[in-house]
Design an enzyme around this catalytic site. Structure first.
Site, mmCIF file in Angstrom:
data_model
loop_
_atom_site.group_PDB
_atom_site.id
_atom_site.type_symbol
_atom_site.label_atom_id
_atom_site.label_comp_id
_atom_site.label_asym_id
_atom_site.label_seq_id
_atom_site.Cartn_x
_atom_site.Cartn_y
_atom_site.Cartn_z
ATOM 1 N N CYS A 2 0.826 -1.201 0.000
ATOM 2 C CA CYS A 2 0.000 0.000 0.000
ATOM 3 C C CYS A 2 0.862 1.254 0.000
ATOM 4 O O CYS A 2 1.972 1.264 0.524
ATOM 5 C CB CYS A 2 -0.956 0.049 1.179
ATOM 6 S SG CYS A 2 -2.129 -1.296 1.306
ATOM 7 N N ARG A 27 5.987 -0.666 -4.028
ATOM 8 C CA ARG A 27 5.543 -1.261 -2.775
ATOM 9 C C ARG A 27 4.594 -2.434 -2.999
ATOM 10 O O ARG A 27 4.348 -3.224 -2.083
ATOM 11 C CB ARG A 27 4.859 -0.196 -1.903
ATOM 12 C CG ARG A 27 5.787 0.929 -1.493
ATOM 13 C CD ARG A 27 5.047 2.016 -0.745
ATOM 14 N NE ARG A 27 4.586 1.574 0.561
ATOM 15 C CZ ARG A 27 5.337 1.609 1.663
ATOM 16 N NH1 ARG A 27 6.578 2.029 1.612
ATOM 17 N NH2 ARG A 27 4.848 1.220 2.822
ATOM 18 N N GLU A 488 18.422 -18.221 -1.937
ATOM 19 C CA GLU A 488 18.160 -16.894 -2.478
ATOM 20 C C GLU A 488 17.989 -16.933 -3.993
ATOM 21 O O GLU A 488 17.117 -16.256 -4.555
ATOM 22 C CB GLU A 488 19.290 -15.936 -2.085
ATOM 23 C CG GLU A 488 19.198 -14.539 -2.660
ATOM 24 C CD GLU A 488 17.974 -13.759 -2.234
ATOM 25 O OE1 GLU A 488 17.703 -12.717 -2.856
ATOM 26 O OE2 GLU A 488 17.272 -14.188 -1.300
ATOM 27 N N LYS A 492 14.594 -15.717 -5.981
ATOM 28 C CA LYS A 492 14.571 -14.707 -7.035
ATOM 29 C C LYS A 492 13.799 -15.213 -8.252
ATOM 30 O O LYS A 492 13.008 -14.480 -8.847
ATOM 31 C CB LYS A 492 15.999 -14.327 -7.450
ATOM 32 C CG LYS A 492 16.725 -13.451 -6.466
ATOM 33 C CD LYS A 492 16.238 -12.041 -6.485
ATOM 34 C CE LYS A 492 15.702 -11.498 -5.213
ATOM 35 N NZ LYS A 492 15.536 -12.095 -3.994
ATOM 36 N N GLU A 495 10.055 -15.343 -7.459
ATOM 37 C CA GLU A 495 9.451 -14.024 -7.281
ATOM 38 C C GLU A 495 9.101 -13.344 -8.601
ATOM 39 O O GLU A 495 8.021 -12.749 -8.722
ATOM 40 C CB GLU A 495 10.409 -13.106 -6.502
ATOM 41 C CG GLU A 495 10.488 -13.388 -5.020
ATOM 42 C CD GLU A 495 11.461 -12.451 -4.329
ATOM 43 O OE1 GLU A 495 11.126 -11.955 -3.248
ATOM 44 O OE2 GLU A 495 12.566 -12.205 -4.880
ATOM 45 N N LYS A 610 6.986 -4.609 -1.644
ATOM 46 C CA LYS A 610 8.364 -4.342 -1.228
ATOM 47 C C LYS A 610 8.490 -4.284 0.279
ATOM 48 O O LYS A 610 9.423 -4.807 0.864
ATOM 49 C CB LYS A 610 8.826 -3.009 -1.839
ATOM 50 C CG LYS A 610 10.298 -2.696 -1.583
ATOM 51 C CD LYS A 610 11.187 -3.679 -2.292
ATOM 52 C CE LYS A 610 12.646 -3.410 -2.086
ATOM 53 N NZ LYS A 610 13.484 -4.478 -2.632
#
Length: 615
Positions: A2, A27, A488, A492, A495, A610
Site C-alpha cells: 500500500c 511497494r 536466495e 529470485k 518471485e 516491497k
C-alpha cells in the site's frame, strides 16, 4: 504494501499525487485512487489495476483542480481487489474521506455497532468502517476532526497509517501512524504526506517521520502539530534532512529498476564499507557497534530475525559469525519467532535485518526481544525507518533506494555489514589470527571489483536464460556458505518469473529431491572452490547420471566442473567466507533475464510488496 500520498499547499495537488503514486508502485498494489478538493466539493476516482489505469479513468471522470488531495495504492486485505474496495473511502455523509494502510482487526464489531446506528457500507473494507467511526465520534462528541480521529484510534485494534480530511474544513489533513510508515514533507508553505520520502523528494529535503501512536494535524500555512494518540500530549517533532536525491529513484537508462540495482552492487558495497573498513590499517569501525561491543563479546548467543531475502542474509551471517567470531548463532523467521514462546534472556543479542526497516513481523520480534531484556541491533537500509528507531543500536547499509520488489543490492550490502561486524568481533575476541584478519579485510575491500567482473558474464547468462526460460521447475543446490545463496537464487526465480524453484543443501539432494531429476529438470549448482568442492562435484555426477541439466556457478579457471556441467557461469576467486557476495550475482541475472523473456513485470511481480507492513 500500500502507498499513501497527500498534498496541501498552493500548487495543483493532482500532478504531485499522481507522480507520487507512481513512485510508490514498487511497494506492491492491486488498485489505486485519488480524492481532490476543488474548492467546492470532493472529486474522487478509483479503480482496480495500475496507476496508469487510474490516470486514464481520472481523465474521463473528474476535474483535477484543487490544492488539496490524497491518493492511495491498495494491496487487498479486507475485500477483493475491485473498484469499490479501492481507496479513498467516503463516510456516510460524504464529508470525510480517508486513505489507510494496515489492518483494523476489530473492524467487524465496530461495523456491527455502526450498522445498528444506521450506517451503511458499500465496500468490504475495514477502512470504510474506520472513516464512519470517526464521523460518528465527531458527531456524537461534537469535536473537531483531529480529536475525532484521536478518539477513534484509541478504540481500534490493529495497524494503520491514515490520512483523512473533511470537506467542510478543507485547510487541513489529519494523519496518524501505528505499525505502517508515514512521512510528512515540510515545504515552503506546503506539506506532503507519503509512505516514504520518494513522492516529494524533488520538492523538499525536510521531513518528519511519525513514530508509532502519533498523529499530526497538517494545516495550510501553519506549523505541523504532532500529538500522542493515547494521551493527547504534544510532541516536539524532529525534522530530518533527507539524503535521498531524485537520480537515485529513477532508472538511469536501464530497462528495469531491478537490472539497475543489480549493476549498482559494486558501488553500493563500496559505499557500505566506505569509512568503516580501512584495510591497509587493519581497521573495521562501525559506530553503532563500538559503543556496545561488550554486549556481543559477552553474549551467550546471537539470534538473527528476518524475513525473505534478509533471512537468507542472516543464514550467511550464521556461518560468518560462528566461523570467524566463534559465537553461537540461531537464525529465525521473524514471522514465526514471536509465536513459539522463544527462550530469550538478557545474555542474548538479537540482530534484526530488514531492507525497508518497516517489516511488521521483524518489528514484532524486536518488541518481544526487548521485553525479554535482550540487546537488539538493527541492520537496515532506510534512514529514519521504524526498525532503526526501535532497536538499541545498529548499522545502516548504504544501498540507496531499492525500488525493485525483488531484493538484490540489499542482500549483498546486508552481508557486507554482517561480515564487518563479524570481523570486528573476531578482532576483539582474538578468534582470528592477525594474518587471517588482514586477509579478510583486504579481500572484502576487493569485492566490488570481483562483482564488476561477475557482471561481465551477463551476455552469456542471457544465452543460458533463453535455453531454460520455458522450464516449469528448477532446483538450486549449494553447500556451506553457498547453501543460503541457493535458497536466495531459487527465491529470485520464483518471485519474478513465477517458475517453481527450490533451494537445497547439496547433500540433502539424496534425501528426496533426487527423485525429481530427469532430462527436463535444470539444476543450478554453486560449485566454487571451497572446503566442499569435491563433495559438490560428487553431487553433480549424481545429477548427470540421471540426465539432469546442470547449470554450474564455478570459480574462474575451473576445469573439473566445466567438463561435467552443461553450462557454466564463472565468478572470480575469493575466500570461501566471501563467496556469497559474488556467487549471488549470476543467479540474480539468470532470474532477471528469464523473467524478461517471459514478459513478466520484473519490478512489480504479482501479489508481492516491497515493504510488508502487516502480518
Amino acid at each position: 504494501m500500500c502507498g499513501i500520498v497527500g498534498y496541501i499547499g498552493n500548487r495543483e495537488a493532482y500532478p504531485i499525487i499522481l507522480n507520487g503514486l507512481k513512485r510508490l508502485e514498487y511497494r506492491g498494489y492491486d488498485s489505486a485512487g485519488v480524492a481532490l478538493y476543488d474548492g467546492n466539493d470532493i472529486q474522487l476516482s478509483k479503480t482496480q489495476g495500475k496507476v496508469a489505469d487510474l490516470e486514464e479513468k481520472v481523465a474521463k471522470e473528474i476535474e483535477t483542480k484543487g490544492t488539496l488531495g490524497i491518493g492511495h495504492t491498495r494491496w487487498a486485505t479486507h475485500g477483493v481487489p475491485n473498484d469499490v474496495n479501492s481507496h479513498p473511502h467516503y463516510s456516510n455523509s460524504g464529508d470525510l474521506v480517508i486513505i489507510h494502510n494496515g489492518i483494523i482487526e476489530n473492524y467487524a464489531s465496530i461495523k456491527k455497532e455502526l450498522s445498528n446506528r444506521g450506517y451503511t457500507f458499500t465496500s468490504d473494507t475495514d477502512t470504510e468502517v474506520l472513516v464512519n467511526l470517526i464521523e460518528e465520534i465527531k458527531k456524537q462528541e461534537n469535536v473537531k476532526l483531529g480529536k475525532a480521529v484521536q478518539i477513534a484510534l484509541n478504540q481500534v485494534v490493529g495497524a494503520y497509517a491514515i490520512a483523512v480530511f473533511d470537506r467542510k474544513k478543507p485547510d487541513e489533513i489529519v494523519v496518524a501512524k501505528l505499525g505502517s510508515p508515514l512521512a510528512i514533507g515540510i515545504g515552503d508553505n506546503e506539506f506532503f504526506v507519503a509512505s516514504d520520502a520518494t513522492p516529494f523528494i524533488e520538492f523538499t529535503n525536510n521531513a518528519i517521520y511519525l513514530e508509532d501512536e502519533e498523529m499530526a494535524i497538517v494545516r495550510r500555512n501553519k506549523e505541523v502539530k504532532v500529538r500522542k494518540i493515547k494521551d493527547d500530549r504534544l510532541v516536539d517533532p524532529y525534522i530530518q534532512e533527507l539524503k535521498l536525491n531524485l537520480e537515485q529513484i529513477e532508472k538511469g537508462g536501464y530497462e528495469h529498476f531491478m537490472l539497475k540495482e543489480i549493476y549498482e552492487q559494486p558501488s553500493v558495497i563500496k559505499d557500505t564499507y566506505r569509512g568503516r573498513l580501512l584495510a591497509s590499517q587493519g581497521i573495521v569501525k562501525l559506530g553503532g557497534l563500538e559503543d556496545h561491543i561488550q554486549k556481543f563479546t559477552h553474549a551467550d548467543r546471537i539470534i538473527i530475525v528476518a524475513c525473505g531475502t534478509s533471512w537468507h542474509a542472516g543464514l550467511v551471517a550464521e556461518y560468518i559469525f560462528e566461523d570467524l567470531a566463534r559465537i553461537p548463532v540461531e537464525v529465525e523467521y521473524a514471522s514465526e519467532f514471536r509465536y513459539r514462546n522463544p527462550i530469550i534472556t538478557e545474555k542474548d543479542v538479537v540482530i534484526a535485518i530488514s531492507q525497508s526497516g518497516e517489516t511488521a513481523d521483524t518489528l514484532a520480534a524486536i518488541k518481544l526481544a526487548k521485553e525479554k531484556g535482550a540487546f537488539v541491533y538493527g541492520v537496515c537500509n532506510v534512514v529514519g525507518s521504524t526498525i532503526s528507531r526501535e532497536t538499541h543500536s545498529g548499522t545502516y547499509t548504504h544501498a540507496g533506494p531499492e525500488i525493485g520488489v525483488a531484493s538484490t543490492k540489499a542482500f549483498t550490502t546486508q552481508i557486507t555489514v554482517l561480515m564487518m561486524i563479524a570481523l570486528r568481533l573476531a578482532k576483539e575476541k582474538g578468534t582470528l589470527s592477525q594474518t587471517d584478519y588482514m586477509l579478510h579485510l583486504n579481500e572484502l575491500s576487493r569485492i566490488p571489483g570481483h562483482v564488476e567482473e561477475a557482471l561481465r558474464s551477463d551476455e552469456k547468462i542471457q544465452e543460458i536464460a533463453a535455453i531454460f526460460k520455458d522450464a516449469s521447475n528448477f532446483l538450486y543446490l549449494g553447500r556451506g556458505y553457498n547453501f543460503p545463496v541457493a535458497l536466495e537464487g531459487a527465491l529470485k526465480l520464483k518471485e519474478i518469473s513465477y517458475i517453481h524453484a527450490e533451494g537445497y543443501p547439496a547433500a540433502e539432494m539424496k534425501h528426496g529431491p533426487i527423485a525429481l531429476i530427469d532430462e527436463h529438470m535444470p539444476v543450478v549448482v554453486i560449485a566454487v572452490n571451497s572446503n566442499h568442492y569435491e563433495k559438490v562435484v560428487s553431487n553433480i555426477e549424481e545429477i548427470k547420471a540421471r540426465k539432469g541439466k546442470i547449470i554450474a556457478v564455478v570459480t574462474e579457471g575451473d576445469t573439473t566442473v566445466k567438463e561435467l556441467a552443461d553450462y557454466i557461469m564463472e565468478v572470480p576467486r575469493t575466500p570461501e567466507t566471501l563467496t556469497p557476495l559474488v556467487t549471488t550475482i549470476p543467479l540474480q541475472l539468470l532470474s532477471y533475464h528469464i523473467a524478461v523473456m517471459l514478459d513478466k513485470n520484473v519490478d512489480q511481480p504479482r501479489n508481492l510488496a516491497k515493504s510488508v507492513t502487516v502480518e
